[in-house]
Enzyme design. Sequence first.
Site, PDB file in Angstrom:
ATOM      1  CG  ASP A 126      -1.936   1.129   1.183  1.00  9.01           C
ATOM      2  OD1 ASP A 126      -1.709   2.123   0.466  1.00  9.01           O
ATOM      3  OD2 ASP A 126      -2.966   1.022   1.868  1.00  9.01           O
ATOM      4  CB  ILE A 161      -3.323   8.675   9.221  1.00  9.13           C
ATOM      5  CG1 ILE A 161      -3.731   8.251   7.803  1.00  9.13           C
ATOM      6  CG2 ILE A 161      -3.756  10.106   9.514  1.00  9.13           C
ATOM      7  CD1 ILE A 161      -5.238   8.262   7.562  1.00  9.13           C
ATOM      8  CG  HIS A 168      -0.850   5.453   4.863  1.00  9.49           C
ATOM      9  ND1 HIS A 168      -1.825   5.695   5.803  1.00  9.49           N
ATOM     10  CD2 HIS A 168      -1.492   4.920   3.784  1.00  9.49           C
ATOM     11  CE1 HIS A 168      -3.007   5.318   5.317  1.00  9.49           C
ATOM     12  NE2 HIS A 168      -2.827   4.854   4.095  1.00  9.49           N
ATOM     13  N   GLY A 175      -5.219   1.975   7.710  1.00 16.35           N
ATOM     14  CA  GLY A 175      -6.333   1.289   8.373  1.00 16.35           C
ATOM     15  C   GLY A 175      -6.108  -0.207   8.448  1.00 16.35           C
TER      16      GLY A 175
END
Length: 285
Positions: free
Chosen positions: A187, A207, A192, A210
């Site tokens: 990913d 962040i 991120h 998830g």
Amino acid sequence: MPIDAARAVSAEPRTTTLTWHHKDVQLYHLGIGAGVPATDPAELRYTLESALHVLPSFATVAGGGMAIAEGLSAPGVDVDLFAVLHAGQSVEVHRPLPTGGEAVHTSRVEAVHDKGKAAVLVLRTDAADADGPLWTCRTRMYVRGEGGFGGERGPTERTEAPGRAPDAVVDRPTREDLPLLYRLSGDWNPLHADPEFARLVGFDRPILHGLCTYGIALKAVVDTLLDGEVARVRSYTARFSGVAYPGETLRVRMWREEGRRVRVTVGAVERDEAPVLTDTVVEHD
């Protein structure tokens, strides 16, 4: 409209071949914080090739984690990536995942739900090897501004946490560099890693993925309530109700329920347990 729901759902499934090796499994486990303490036999099952087992959430990244990319490029789907949020994830495992192998991966848009101001794409992927089915994943993508087309709203997935004290509570600290390691599993979203990109989409800093939080929570359940036996997990579903920031501590609360189920919530300790994962259930043997 950028999403043609009828065309997306009726399109022929797309099939590719996935391959993975033990180092991919080890990298994934390290990317969700496994390996601490490094010499703990319970942790070596996630990090040492001679003792390795595979956490079922690895299915979300096997072969580079292509499900989201394939779904957002499916016929009938043409959306602005800035409008897309990963809303939820489920994994159903049909047997224990091998530490390495090759599988046929089939993906399709299973449903498009009309939430009024947004649409929710449900992307289904199935993987099978020479011995039969391995896993089924469903990825729910929330697409802002694409609702209101007259489609079905779809089922509600929100449930209340049990009104009693949890059976177990564990805290899982996350390192500031964890998303830099996790993204090596496939990913590459700059949200991120790149502070400037994060600010462009409304966050003051990058962040945590998830799906990284998703893996951390499942590992906590396996290690705490399932005797560390990953093969006992049958399915795992979660809703991404908030974000976590690298370096925060995740508090994982667990309730045993009838039918061999564990109800889970995850909150960020440093922000008064702001919700990160809710409506989360692990079904097991």
